[in-house]
Design a protein around this motif. Sequence first.
Motif: not given
Length: 484
Positions: A380, A447, A475-476, A478
Motif C-alpha cells: 500500500r 490500485k 499496490t493499494t 490512498r
Amino acid sequence: MTMSATARRWSFVTAVVLALGLALPTVAAAAPPSNDDFDTATAVTALPYTAQGDTTEATKASDDPWCDYSNKSVWFAYTPVADVMLRATVEAGTQSTLSAYTGARGELAPVPDACRGSSASRPAVITFRAYAGTTYHFMVAGYADQSGPVSFALQEVEPAPNDDFADAEPVTALPATRAIDLSVASTEYDEPLPTCAYESRRSVWYTFTAAETASLVASVADSGEHTVSVHTGSTLPALTEIGCARGDSFEEVLFRATAGTTYHLRVAGPATAATLTFAEAPPLRPYFIASSDPTIYELTHFTGYTGESGTPIAGGEWDFGDGTVVAATEDGVSHHYTADGTYTVRLSVVSPDGRTGSHTSTVTVSTHDVSISRFSTPSRATAGDTEEIAVRVTNTRYRETVTTTLYRSRGEYWDVVGTLTLDVPVGRVVTFPFAYTFTDGDAVAGKVAFRAVVTLPYPVRDARPFDNELISTGTTVRPAPAGA
C-alpha cells in the motif's frame, strides 16, 4: 410524270439490244488452278521437284484438313518406291501453310509433326520418313485470308545416321556432347513413348557401355519440348526405361551404370535443334543447417542436403561429436546436447545412385539463463509517497550484462518507470533498485501493478525466457491527506 428525251433514248437502245438477242459485255472469271482439289492433286513423279503456282483463285473444299488456319489450297501427291526421308518446302510472298497427309479423301491422317506456316521471310519446311508404296498428299494453302504466288519443292534428304534404334551411335568417352538436328529424324513404328513426353516424336539414338560402375547424368538443351531418356534392353519392344528428362524443364536423368551393361540414350522431340550432354555425375557436396543458438534446454535440429538439386539423401549417418551417431535420412534429425561446448558434427550421405559425400562443421552450444528470483513492491502507498521497488536477478551459468526495465500499469497499457543495466556474476543475486512516486492518478485508480522484464544484450539469447518477466500484485494507493 413524263419521261425525258435521254431516258427515252436509253429505253429504246435497251429494247433493241434485247430484241436482237445481243449480250452486254461481262468480265470473264479466272479459273482455279488445276490442282485446286485433293482429287486433282499434281502428281510428283521424280525428285527433286519444284513447281510455281498461285493460290489467289484457289478454293477451299469442305473436307480440306485443318493446318494453322489454312484456307485456299492446292495439292501435290508423291508415292516413293523405297523408304526415304522427304523434305517439302513452301516459299510465298505472303503467309501460307504446308502440311502432309496419308490415306483416302475423307479419311486423311496427318503425318506427325508435318504442319508448318511460312511468312514472306521464312519458308515452311517439313521433313519426315516416307515409306515405299504409300502415297503422301501435300496441301499448300494460304494462311487465313491471304493468298498469292507460291513455290513448292520436294526432295529426298539423308536421314540422321542414328535415326533408327539399330543404328545407334556409340559413345565411347565421357563427357560427351552431341549437336542434334531432329528435322532429319523419324519415329519407328514400335518405338515406345518416353514417359516424360506428351506424344511420340522423331528421335535419334546413342549407346554407351559402362567400363566400370559409376553414376552418370544425361540432359538435353533445346528450344522446344525435347526429351532424353535412358533405357536397357536389346530391342525396341524389350526396352526398359531407367529415367526420362525434359529439356524445357531443365531436368536430368541421373542413374547408376553397371560395368559391362549397355545403355541406350534417346533424344526425341520436334523437328528442331537440340544438344545432348552425357557425363559422369559430379561428386556430392553435402551440407547441413543446425538450429540457431542451440542450448542444453532444447533439442538441436539438423537438416541435411546432398548439395544437388532434386537428389535426396538415401543413406549415410550423422556424427554429432558427443559420441552419438544416428542414421541419415531425407528427413531432418534432432539431438539433445547435455553440456555447453563446441562440437564437431559430420554428415555422411549416400545418394540414390550410389554416390557418397560428407560435410564437417562445428556447432557451439551456449546456454545463457538469467531469471527474476524476487520482485518486491509495496502493498500500500499514499499519493505523493516515494517507495522503493526491488528486482532481484539470479544467474547460474555465465557472467552476464543484464538490463531490467520496470513498468507501471495504466489500464490496458504499461508505462516505463525506469531502466537499469548491471553486471550479474555467476551464482550471485543482484538487486536492481528502483524508486517510484505514487500520483493522484494512482489514487483515483485505487490500485497500481508493476511489471519487471530482464533482457540480455543481442545477440545473446536467454535459453528459458519464461522466468524473465514478473507482474506484481497490486499496490493499494490512498489519496494524500487534505492539506498535505
